[in-house]
Design a protein around this motif. Structure first.
Motif, PDB file in Angstrom:
ATOM      1  N   PHE A 131      -2.917   0.358  -7.802  1.00 25.12           N
ATOM      2  CA  PHE A 131      -4.203   0.567  -7.146  1.00 25.12           C
ATOM      3  C   PHE A 131      -4.888  -0.769  -6.894  1.00 25.12           C
ATOM      4  O   PHE A 131      -5.459  -1.002  -5.821  1.00 25.12           O
ATOM      5  N   LEU A 170       0.821   8.148  -7.005  1.00 29.16           N
ATOM      6  CA  LEU A 170       0.222   9.481  -7.073  1.00 29.16           C
ATOM      7  C   LEU A 170       1.178  10.473  -7.726  1.00 29.16           C
ATOM      8  O   LEU A 170       0.743  11.430  -8.376  1.00 29.16           O
ATOM      9  N   SER A 203      -2.996  -2.688  -4.122  1.00 30.10           N
ATOM     10  CA  SER A 203      -3.228  -2.066  -2.815  1.00 30.10           C
ATOM     11  C   SER A 203      -4.630  -2.396  -2.300  1.00 30.10           C
ATOM     12  O   SER A 203      -4.813  -2.694  -1.110  1.00 30.10           O
ATOM     13  N   VAL A 244       0.818  -1.217   0.000  1.00 33.29           N
ATOM     14  CA  VAL A 244       0.000   0.000   0.000  1.00 33.29           C
ATOM     15  C   VAL A 244       0.852   1.267   0.000  1.00 33.29           C
ATOM     16  O   VAL A 244       0.421   2.311  -0.497  1.00 33.29           O
ATOM     17  N   CYS A 248       3.606   6.724   2.884  1.00 33.62           N
ATOM     18  CA  CYS A 248       3.034   7.104   1.587  1.00 33.62           C
ATOM     19  C   CYS A 248       3.427   8.529   1.196  1.00 33.62           C
ATOM     20  O   CYS A 248       3.730   8.801   0.029  1.00 33.62           O
ATOM     21  N   GLN A 253       3.004   1.895  -1.923  1.00 31.31           N
ATOM     22  CA  GLN A 253       3.197   2.222  -3.333  1.00 31.31           C
ATOM     23  C   GLN A 253       2.177   3.252  -3.828  1.00 31.31           C
ATOM     24  O   GLN A 253       2.393   3.886  -4.862  1.00 31.31           O
ATOM     25  N   LEU A 254       1.069   3.422  -3.096  1.00 30.71           N
ATOM     26  CA  LEU A 254       0.079   4.424  -3.510  1.00 30.71           C
ATOM     27  C   LEU A 254       0.692   5.824  -3.520  1.00 30.71           C
ATOM     28  O   LEU A 254       0.353   6.654  -4.366  1.00 30.71           O
TER      29      LEU A 254
END
Length: 313
Positions: free
Chosen positions: A240, A59, A243, A52, A269, A54-55
């Motif tokens: 996405f 972005l 995640s 997660v 993040c 990696q979100l």
């Protein structure tokens, strides 16, 4: 709230932001870092955090390439909007192979492949692959220079990645970024699917998602710039989706977010997002002037070092 844990999360964010986009394996580096810097969290949370985080990185792609990705706005005419929708179709198509194989095998890979030994082996193998492929491309270019022929899509080092004009093979071309596919518009649906098939290789930790798709793009005729940019775009639905899957599994296994867990994930993040902005800009400039051999050498050295460490310890 433990400030030390937040600093650890920030360190993981730095590593994620740098390694997600360079073809050196972000997951591999995160697993290796965990051998030395361990977050004081449950195993369930760590497995979720590893993905997660990696979100934040993805972005950064959305921000930097918003004009390329949004079909509306920015003064786009009908043809440009149609081109953007086509790009999204190719992105989705390129994600299908990895999703079809990765989703059903996710638990198996998490249990059996997420370890330093697999990561080290993958680092070495694909490091060698980068060196071999770039050497092959260099021989092609040198051969064309010697014969005076033009290479499709060849452009001088430093040329903008969107410039489609071919260049005659001369001595000044020896450092150029070349390929028969020199813009995203020239990327066919078949090639997009082919690159997506190479993305399946990245399911093995240590391979590098960006590394596998860039290798695929180069072998299928893309310039380094196009291969890198399409790799960034492929990451959007992949990350996405991954995640979302990890979050579902986290909650299904009884996981909950306390204040500490939310802070750790938020810091990780956020740092990954900021660092990714810098890393992506740097990489796009680098590939317009250089090949991927330095990353291949780095992977081999790191892989050997990791193997030596775990053999001796």
């Amino acid at each position: 709230m433990d400030i030390v844990e937040l600093l650890k999360a920030a360190l993981f964010g730095v590593v994620e932001g740098i390694t997600e986009w360079l073809p050196i394996s972000s997951t591999g580096h995160m697993i290796l870092l965990d051998e030395f810097v361990t977050l004081n969290v449950s195993e369930n949370f760590w497995n979720m955090f590893l993905v997660v985080i990696q979100l934040g990185a993805i972005l950064a792609v959305c921000v930097l390439f918003i004009r390329d990705l949004l079909p509306f706005g920015f003064g786009k005419n009908a043809e440009e909007r149609r081109s953007t929708w086509n790009l999204w179709g190719k992105i989705v198509l390129g994600c299908i192979p990895a999703a079809a194989i990765g989703i059903p095998l996710d638990d198996f890979m998490e249990e059996h492949l997420y370890n330093a030994w697999v990561v080290a082996a993958a680092l070495v193998v694909y490091g060698i692959a980068f060196i071999v492929i770039e050497s092959w491309r260099a021989r092609r270019l040198a051969s064309s220079v010697a014969s005076g022929k033009a290479l499709p899509g060849a452009r001088p080092a430093g040329a903008h990645f969107a410039a489609p004009a071919p260049m005659a093979a001369t001595e000044s071309a020896t450092g150029g970024d070349f390929g028969s596919i020199s813009t995203l518009d020239e990327l066919s649906w078949k090639t997009a699917l082919g690159i997506g098939c190479f993305q399946v290789l990245s399911l093995i930790p240590g391979t590098s998602r960006s590394g596998s798709t860039i290798i695929g793009g180069l072998l299928l005729g893309c310039t380094r710039s196009v291969a890198a940019k399409f790799t960034f775009f492929l990451a959007i639905p992949v990350m996405f989706g991954a995640s979302f899957l990890k979050l579902v599994k986290f909650f299904f296994k009884g996981g909950v977010f306390g204040t500490s867990e939310l802070a750790i994930l938020g810091v990780g993040c956020t740092v990954a997002f900021v660092v990714s902005l810098v890393a992506i800009k740097w990489l796009m400039g680098f590939v317009r002037r250089h090949d991927f051999k330095p990353f291949g050498v780095y992977r081999i050295v790191l892989g050997i070092a990791v193997l030596a460490y775990f053999i001796l310890v």
